[in-house]
Design a protein around this motif. Structure first.
Motif, PDB file in Angstrom:
ATOM      1  N   PRO A 158       0.839  -1.198   0.000  1.00 45.56           N
ATOM      2  CA  PRO A 158       0.000   0.000   0.000  1.00 45.56           C
ATOM      3  C   PRO A 158       0.877   1.252   0.000  1.00 45.56           C
ATOM      4  O   PRO A 158       1.883   1.306   0.701  1.00 45.56           O
ATOM      5  CB  PRO A 158      -0.789  -0.119   1.304  1.00 45.56           C
ATOM      6  N   THR A 159       0.505   2.218  -0.804  1.00 47.27           N
ATOM      7  CA  THR A 159       1.303   3.442  -0.911  1.00 47.27           C
ATOM      8  C   THR A 159       0.711   4.613  -0.150  1.00 47.27           C
ATOM      9  O   THR A 159       1.319   5.669  -0.077  1.00 47.27           O
ATOM     10  CB  THR A 159       1.474   3.839  -2.390  1.00 47.27           C
ATOM     11  N   ASN A 160      -0.489   4.439   0.418  1.00 45.41           N
ATOM     12  CA  ASN A 160      -1.090   5.514   1.207  1.00 45.41           C
ATOM     13  C   ASN A 160      -2.054   4.921   2.235  1.00 45.41           C
ATOM     14  O   ASN A 160      -2.448   3.751   2.134  1.00 45.41           O
ATOM     15  CB  ASN A 160      -1.803   6.535   0.312  1.00 45.41           C
ATOM     16  N   PRO A 288       3.825   4.430   3.706  1.00 47.33           N
ATOM     17  CA  PRO A 288       2.755   5.011   2.878  1.00 47.33           C
ATOM     18  C   PRO A 288       2.501   6.469   3.239  1.00 47.33           C
ATOM     19  O   PRO A 288       2.735   6.894   4.373  1.00 47.33           O
ATOM     20  CB  PRO A 288       1.549   4.137   3.212  1.00 47.33           C
TER      21      PRO A 288
END
Length: 419
Positions: A158-160, A288
Motif C-alpha cells: 500500500p502506498t497511502n 505510505p
C-alpha cells in the motif's frame, strides 16, 4: 528490536555538561603519516560485529602500525559503563553509540569531538551526530521504520493510508475475537518512536528550530492534534482494544503478522529476522503517505563510532573513525552485518544489490527526521506515550491529551535541566 528504539523509552540519564576536549587529525592520510600516532588502541564493539571486526582490525593495524585490542560488549552496556570505566582507565578509546545517545553522552563530557571526512554523509547523517554545533561521532548505519506486507495477502505494498483503510474494511481481516475490529494493518502507535512520523507529517514537531530548541514544544499545535486525531481513529474504529495495551500490543502485532492474519505492519529493520524465521512471504517498502498527502516522517536512527573523552590515544581513535567509515569499510560492513551503511557511496552500493530492505530504508531515510539527540528528549517519550493512550481510550480529546503531555514535558525539563 533496535537498541536505540528501546533506549528512546526513557533510559537516558541526565548530567551536567563538562568541558569537552577536541581531538584528532583532519583525515586518515594525515593521521597515518603523523609521527605522533599512538601505538595502541582499545576498541569496543557489540558481539554481533565479531566477524566484521576480525576482517577490519588487521587492515587498520597494517595501515597505521597500531596494535588494536578489541573487547565485545553490548553497545548500551558499554555506553552506560563509560562514565565509570573511562575515568578509571578501564574503558575503550573508541566505542559505538546510538544517535540519540550521542548528545546525551557529549553533554556529560564523555565524548571527544570527531573530525568527519568530507563527502561521506548527507545532512541527516551529519546532524545525527551533532550536538551544540559540534560533531561527536562518525555515522555507521542508518535505520528507519518501513512497511512490511504479506505477499500472499496483498500483491503490492500500500502506498497511502487510504488504501490501508480500505483493507481494514475487508471481512477477511476481521479480528478473530471481535468481528467488528480489523487486523489488516497494525503498528505500535502507543510507542512515540512509531507515532512521531504521523504527528510530524501532519505538521507537529517535538522541539522548535528543527529540534534544537527544547524550550519550544510543538506536540500540541494544530498539526500535532490532527495527527493524533487520525491515529485515534484507528484505535477506536478499526483496532481491537488490546492495541491500547502498551505492554502487550507489540507482541500482538508481531503474532498477527507472523501467523498470516495481518496484511501490513509498520516496524523497523530489526524485525526482518523474526519475520524470516516465521516463514512469512513478506515484502518491504517505504512508508505510505498520510491522508493529507504528506510523507510519514519517521525518526531516522542508527549508530555511530564515538571517541571516549577519557582516551589517551585520540590520534589513533580519530584514525579509526576515518578508516572504519570510508567507502570500502562501509561496503564490507553491509556485506557482513546486512545493516544499511551511513556512508552515502556504500549506501548506494547496498541499494544497487537489489535488497528490498536497503531500498526501502534508504528511500524512507531521505524524508525522515534525525533522531533527536538532545538530553531533554528523555522527558518526551513517556508523556507522549500517555498522550496517545489517553486519546485512544477516549479518556481525553486529542487536544486535551496533547496539552497535558506538553505541560508534563515542560515541567520535567524545567525541574531536571538548568537553563
Amino acid at each position: 528490536m533496535s537498541t536505540w528504539k528501546k533506549l528512546g523509552m526513557g533510559v537516558l540519564a541526565t548530567g551536567l555538561a563538562l568541558t569537552l576536549v577536541g581531538c584528532g587529525s583532519k583525515s586518515s592520510s594525515s593521521s597515518s603519516s603523523s609521527s605522533k600516532m599512538d601505538k595502541t588502541l582499545k576498541v569496543s564493539a557489540d558481539p554481533s560485529y565479531k566477524s566484521y571486526m576480525k576482517k577490519m582490525v588487521p587492515k587498520f593495524e597494517k595501515k597505521y602500525n597500531v596494535k588494536v585490542t578489541v573487547s565485545y560488549k553490548a553497545m548500551l552496556d558499554e555506553d552506560d559503563a563509560l562514565k565509570l570505566d573511562g575515568p578509571s582507565g578501564k574503558g575503550p578509546d573508541v566505542l559505538m553509540a546510538a544517535y540519540d545517545r550521542v548528545g546525551q553522552m557529549a553533554s556529560q563530557g564523555q565524548l571527544s569531538t570527531v573530525k568527519l571526512a568530507s563527502g561521506r554523509y548527507n545532512a541527516t547523517g551529519k546532524k545525527s551526530v551533532t550536538y551544540k554545533n559540534k560533531v561527536y561521532g562518525a555515522p555507521v548505519t542508518i535505520e528507519s521504520e518501513v512497511l512490511y506486507y504479506n505477499k500472499k495477502l496483498i500483491k503490492n505494498a500500500p502506498t497511502n493510508f487510504t488504501q490501508l483503510e480500505k483493507l481494514a474494511k475487508q471481512s477477511k481481516y476481521q479480528y478473530a475475537n471481535d468481528k467488528t475490529k480489523s487486523v489488516a494493518f497494525l503498528t505500535q502507535w502507543t510507542n512515540f518512536y512509531n507515532s512521531f512520523g504521523v504527528i510530524k507529517g501532519y505538521g507537529g514537531y517535538v522541539f522548535g528550530d528543527n529540534n534544537t530548541n527544547y524550550k519550544k514544544l510543538g506536540l500540541n499545535n494544530s498539526g500535532a492534534v490532527d495527527g493524533l486525531t487520525y491515529m485515534t481513529k484507528w484505535f477506536t474504529k478499526y483496532w481491537p482494544t488490546g492495541m491500547q495495551n502498551v505492554t502487550s500490543n507489540e507482541n500482538f502485532v508481531t503474532s498477527q503478522f507472523t501467523s498470516g492474519k495481518t496484511a501490513a505492519v509498520i516496524d523497523g529493520p530489526w524485525m526482518a529476522a523474526t519475520y524470516k524465521k516465521s516463514k512469512v512471504d513478506f515484502g518491504v517498502a517505504s512508508l505510505p503517505k498520510l491522508t493529507n498527502g504528506k510523507n510519514y516522517q519517521a525518526f531516522a536512527g542508527g549508530k555511530a563510532w564515538v571517541i571516549s573523552n577519557y582516551s589517551k590515544h585520540k590520534t589513533a581513535a580519530q584514525a579509526w573513525t576515518d578508516f572504519i567509515s570510508n567507502t570500502a569499510s562501509q561496503k564490507e560492513y553491509y556485506k557482513t552485518s546486512n545493516e544499511i551503511p551511513a556512508n552515502t557511496a556504500a549506501r548506494k552500493y547496498a541499494v544497487s544489490t537489489g535488497d528490498d530492505m536497503a531500498k526501502a530504508v534508504s528511500k524512507q531515510y531521505d524524508v525522515d527526521v534525525p533522531l533527536i539527540n538532545l538530553p531533554q528528549m528523555a522527558e518526551v517519550w513517556t508523556p507522549a506515550q500517555t498522550m496517545m493512550t489517553n486519546a485512544a481510550a477516549g479518556k481525553m480529546t486529542p487536544k486535551q491529551a496533547a496539552d497535558k503531555a506538553v505541560k508534563t514535558i515542560k515541567t520535567n525539563i524545567s525541574e531536571k535541566y538548568s537553563n
